[in-house]
Design an enzyme around this catalytic site. Structure first.
Site, PDB file in Angstrom:
ATOM      1  N   ARG A   1       0.890  -1.232  -0.414  1.00  0.00           N
ATOM      2  CA  ARG A   1       0.006  -0.186   0.043  1.00  0.00           C
ATOM      3  C   ARG A   1       0.880   0.912   0.459  1.00  0.00           C
ATOM      4  NH1 ARG A   1      -2.003  -3.874   2.603  1.00  0.00           N
ATOM      5  NH2 ARG A   1      -1.500  -2.578   5.361  1.00  0.00           N
TER       6      ARG A   1
ATOM      7  N   GLU B   1       6.711  -9.847  14.944  1.00  0.00           N
ATOM      8  CA  GLU B   1       6.575  -9.830  16.524  1.00  0.00           C
ATOM      9  C   GLU B   1       6.603 -11.799  16.599  1.00  0.00           C
ATOM     10  OE1 GLU B   1       1.986 -10.230  16.423  1.00  0.00           O
ATOM     11  OE2 GLU B   1       2.686 -10.450  18.404  1.00  0.00           O
TER      12      GLU B   1
HETATM   13  P1  AMP Z   1       4.586  -1.423  11.518  1.00  0.00           P
HETATM   14  O1  AMP Z   1       5.809  -2.647  11.319  1.00  0.00           O
HETATM   15  O2  AMP Z   1       4.444  -2.255  12.608  1.00  0.00           O
HETATM   16  O3  AMP Z   1       4.539  -0.201  11.712  1.00  0.00           O
HETATM   17  O4  AMP Z   1       4.295  -1.382  10.436  1.00  0.00           O
HETATM   18  C1  AMP Z   1       3.156  -0.652   9.213  1.00  0.00           C
HETATM   19  C2  AMP Z   1       2.973  -1.806   7.996  1.00  0.00           C
HETATM   20  O5  AMP Z   1       1.962  -3.164   8.242  1.00  0.00           O
HETATM   21  C3  AMP Z   1       2.481  -1.168   7.335  1.00  0.00           C
HETATM   22  O6  AMP Z   1       3.062  -0.778   6.694  1.00  0.00           O
HETATM   23  C4  AMP Z   1       1.051  -0.822   7.100  1.00  0.00           C
HETATM   24  O7  AMP Z   1       0.567  -1.443   5.860  1.00  0.00           O
HETATM   25  C5  AMP Z   1       0.839  -2.630   8.314  1.00  0.00           C
HETATM   26  N1  AMP Z   1      -0.208  -1.983   9.145  1.00  0.00           N
HETATM   27  C6  AMP Z   1       0.046  -2.623  10.440  1.00  0.00           C
HETATM   28  N2  AMP Z   1      -0.714  -2.485  11.466  1.00  0.00           N
HETATM   29  C7  AMP Z   1      -1.738  -2.302  10.314  1.00  0.00           C
HETATM   30  C8  AMP Z   1      -3.243  -1.948  10.980  1.00  0.00           C
HETATM   31  N3  AMP Z   1      -3.415  -2.124  12.607  1.00  0.00           N
HETATM   32  N4  AMP Z   1      -4.050  -2.040  10.243  1.00  0.00           N
HETATM   33  C9  AMP Z   1      -3.718  -1.752   8.794  1.00  0.00           C
HETATM   34  N5  AMP Z   1      -2.591  -1.749   8.381  1.00  0.00           N
HETATM   35  C10 AMP Z   1      -1.512  -1.983   9.005  1.00  0.00           C
END
Ligand code: AMP
Length: 175
Positions: A63, A100
């Site tokens: 995305r 995770e």
């Molecule tokens: P993070 O590395 O935890 O900041 O996760 C970021 C990536 O995971 C982003 O590129 C989002 O596309 C996806 N992502 C993580 N959590 C969500 C969520 N609750 N809803 C939608 N996309 C998420």
């Protein structure tokens, strides 16, 4: 023009327990389907950077590509794709980061970002910050300057900004 934040919030839907139990997935499909909302989201991100000299938008699949491409077009700069391991055909820099459960590896072409460039990292959601922290490490391997990281939405309760303390973070919508 200032974006109508309520209209944007109204076009993001929560999908509980996706992709696994306990996660509330922020689905931006409706926002992308709605021309006014999509335009307003892209404009809302770009207005922060219109006075800066951005040479390239760096974004991560999938995305991130959608928003990043629109932002790059509007800012009249290039687009650099960060991809999961094994997808890019040329010579790459790699970073491995913790998930995770397990690890993931991201790559960027070695000639994708030049050391003299000022780049903006764009993604849809700032959650824990792990993904974009890894993208920052990739950009640093290219020795470019990171002007900032911009997100459509931020899940503030996950404190993702803490992992991005080395760059200026902007998010259009906060949850
Ligand atoms: P993070 O590395 O935890 O900041 O996760 C970021 C990536 O995971 C982003 O590129 C989002 O596309 C996806 N992502 C993580 N959590 C969500 C969520 N609750 N809803 C939608 N996309 C998420």
């Amino acid at each position: 023009m200032k974006p109508d934040l309520k209209y944007l919030h109204d076009n993001i839907r929560d999908i509980p327990d996706f992709p696994k139990k306990g996660i509330i997935f922020k689905d931006i499909s409706l926002l992308l389907q709605d021309p006014a909302a999509f335009r307003s989201a892209v404009d809302g991100i770009c207005r922060n950077y219109q006075k800066k000299k951005i040479d390239a938008v760096v974004c991560v699949e999938a995305r991130g590509f959608v928003l990043g491409a629109a932002v790059a077009y509007k800012l009249n700069c290039g687009l650099v794709m960060v991809r999961k391991k094994g997808k890019l055909p040329g010579r790459t820099f790699q970073v491995t980061y913790a998930l995770e459960y397990g690890t993931d590896t991201l790559e960027v072409h070695r000639d994708g970002i030049r050391p003299d460039q000022n780049v903006l990292i764009v993604d849809d959601v700032l959650a824990t910050g792990g993904t974009v922290a890894a993208v920052c490490r990739l950009v640093k391997k290219s020795k470019a300057n990171i002007e900032g990281a911009a997100f459509l939405l931020e899940l503030e309760f996950l404190n993702g900004r803490k992992k991005l303390s080395s760059c200026t973070v902007f998010s259009l919508l906060k949850y």
